[in-house]
Design a protein around this motif. Structure first.
Motif, PDB file in Angstrom:
ATOM      1  N   ALA A  63      -2.782  52.156  23.364  1.00 20.33           N
ATOM      2  CA  ALA A  63      -2.947  52.319  21.918  1.00 20.33           C
ATOM      3  C   ALA A  63      -2.056  51.357  21.145  1.00 20.33           C
ATOM      4  CB  ALA A  63      -2.642  53.762  21.516  1.00 20.33           C
ATOM      5  N   GLU A  64      -0.829  51.129  21.637  1.00 25.64           N
ATOM      6  CA  GLU A  64       0.059  50.153  21.000  1.00 25.64           C
ATOM      7  C   GLU A  64      -0.535  48.752  21.093  1.00 25.64           C
ATOM      8  OE1 GLU A  64       4.426  52.251  21.834  1.00 25.64           O
ATOM      9  OE2 GLU A  64       3.904  50.311  22.729  1.00 25.64           O
ATOM     10  N   ASN A  65      -1.088  48.437  22.223  1.00 28.05           N
ATOM     11  CA  ASN A  65      -1.645  47.101  22.427  1.00 28.05           C
ATOM     12  C   ASN A  65      -2.910  46.885  21.603  1.00 28.05           C
ATOM     13  OD1 ASN A  65       0.434  46.524  24.240  1.00 28.05           O
ATOM     14  ND2 ASN A  65      -0.690  47.505  25.904  1.00 28.05           N
TER      15      ASN A  65
ATOM     16  N   GLU B  25      -3.272  47.993  18.610  1.00 31.54           N
ATOM     17  CA  GLU B  25      -2.758  47.630  17.286  1.00 31.54           C
ATOM     18  C   GLU B  25      -2.269  46.183  17.262  1.00 31.54           C
ATOM     19  OE1 GLU B  25      -3.089  49.373  14.421  1.00 31.54           O
ATOM     20  OE2 GLU B  25      -4.360  50.492  15.819  1.00 31.54           O
TER      21      GLU B  25
ATOM     22  N   ARG C 249      -5.309  44.172  16.859  1.00 28.50           N
ATOM     23  CA  ARG C 249      -5.780  44.247  15.474  1.00 28.50           C
ATOM     24  C   ARG C 249      -5.018  43.237  14.594  1.00 28.50           C
ATOM     25  NH1 ARG C 249      -8.404  48.411  13.608  1.00 28.50           N
ATOM     26  NH2 ARG C 249      -7.486  49.794  15.200  1.00 28.50           N
ATOM     27  N   HIS C 250      -3.706  43.203  14.763  1.00 30.10           N
ATOM     28  CA  HIS C 250      -2.882  42.288  13.976  1.00 30.10           C
ATOM     29  C   HIS C 250      -3.188  40.839  14.338  1.00 30.10           C
ATOM     30  CE1 HIS C 250       0.588  40.723  11.835  1.00 30.10           C
ATOM     31  NE2 HIS C 250       1.019  40.149  12.950  1.00 30.10           N
TER      32      HIS C 250
ATOM     33  N   TRP D  66     -11.037  52.296  24.467  1.00 26.54           N
ATOM     34  CA  TRP D  66     -10.202  51.128  24.194  1.00 26.54           C
ATOM     35  C   TRP D  66     -11.077  49.901  23.921  1.00 26.54           C
ATOM     36  CZ3 TRP D  66      -8.704  46.209  25.700  1.00 26.54           C
ATOM     37  CH2 TRP D  66      -7.473  45.768  25.182  1.00 26.54           C
TER      38      TRP D  66
ATOM     39  N   ILE E 180     -12.752  45.954  15.977  1.00 24.84           N
ATOM     40  CA  ILE E 180     -11.900  44.943  15.349  1.00 24.84           C
ATOM     41  C   ILE E 180     -12.628  43.603  15.289  1.00 24.84           C
ATOM     42  CG2 ILE E 180      -9.765  43.627  15.614  1.00 24.84           C
ATOM     43  CD1 ILE E 180      -8.615  46.183  17.022  1.00 24.84           C
TER      44      ILE E 180
END
Length: 265
Positions: free
Chosen positions: A16-18, A20, A23-24, A62, A69
């Motif tokens: 989940a962190e990855n 994001e 996304r950035h 995932w 995205i």
């Protein structure tokens, strides 16, 4: 011409962190004009921990998150993930999603080298993959694949003008030098642009990782079919956008004869 971004980052072990981070990175790359956005091997979760509990199919949450995205920014995203294999292992998969596509390339050559045994937990793929974006054909390869020139020539024979190579390159004496030589050599072998996108060096960002795992050295690099370097990043997280010109591929192949003059294979 095709604008391709390489997003060099350090993945955590939390998908989940990855997501994001992707996304950035996609937002930054798209703002910079990129049509294709490439992330490293193991972008879903870094090496060094159990992979099987994290593996998801290409239709799992995932990969669908990455697809959303890509659709939001109207780009094609390439990112390393892990998918379940039929024999109980996982596959080291490149997710390719966006612009109406959603598919995977399973890493063919497994990293049973330098004291590692990727094949203990990862099942190999067996099929090269190419796809066209805006009329330009891209090939796919992953990390250790870059040591095998026959794959890059097979991709060239399938029409690839460029090959993207997401990577989590293992650190060690001489490994950066090998990485740089191999990217340029595969470009010369095939006449293709080769775009190697690596995991950033966790040491450069103060991230603690399993020292026995190939967690990246950075130094993403882009070379054309003449072996000329067009861009290279440093060890830490960073992003670069490169214009890939397929006309350079044709000129390189004509000049070197590396494909036309083959006598073996």
């Amino acid at each position: 011409m095709l604008s391709i971004a390489l997003c060099q980052l350090t993945s955590s072990d939390i998908p989940a962190e990855n997501l994001e981070a992707i996304r950035h990175g996609v937002a930054r790359a798209a703002a910079g004009g990129a049509r294709v956005v490439v992330f490293p091997e193991a972008a879903m979760a870094r090496f060094g921990g159990p992979l099987k509990p994290l593996a998801e199919p290409l239709e799992g949450p995932w990969a669908k998150g990455v697809a959303a995205i890509a659709d939001e920014h109207e780009v094609l995203v390439v990112a390393g993930m892990f998918t379940p294999a039929e024999d109980g292992r996982v596959r080291n998969t490149l997710l390719v999603t966006g612009l109406g596509r959603h598919l995977g390339y399973h890493k063919i050559h497994l990293y049973d080298a330098f004291g590692f045994r990727e094949s203990d937990t990862v099942a190999p793929g067996d099929e090269p993959v190419t796809l066209a974006v805006d009329g330009i054909t891209l090939g796919l390869a992953t990390c250790y694949d870059i040591r095998f020139p026959e794959l890059f020539r097979a991709l060239a024979d399938r029409g690839a003008a460029a090959v993207v190579v997401p990577t989590s390159w293992g650190a060690g004496e001489g490994k950066r030098e090998q990485w740089e030589v191999l990217v340029r050599a595969r470009a010369l072998d095939s006449g293709c642009w080769v775009l190697g996108c690596g995991q950033a060096d966790p040491v450069a960002t103060g991230v603690e990782v399993n020292p026995k795992a190939p967690t990246g050295i950075g130094y993403s690099i882009v070379a054309d079919g003449f072996g000329r370097v067009h861009a290279q990043l440093g060890p830490g997280p960073d992003l670069v956008v490169v214009e890939v010109d397929p006309a350079v591929t044709e000129r390189a192949r004509t000049a070197t004869g590396a494909l036309a003059n083959r006598r073996l294979g």
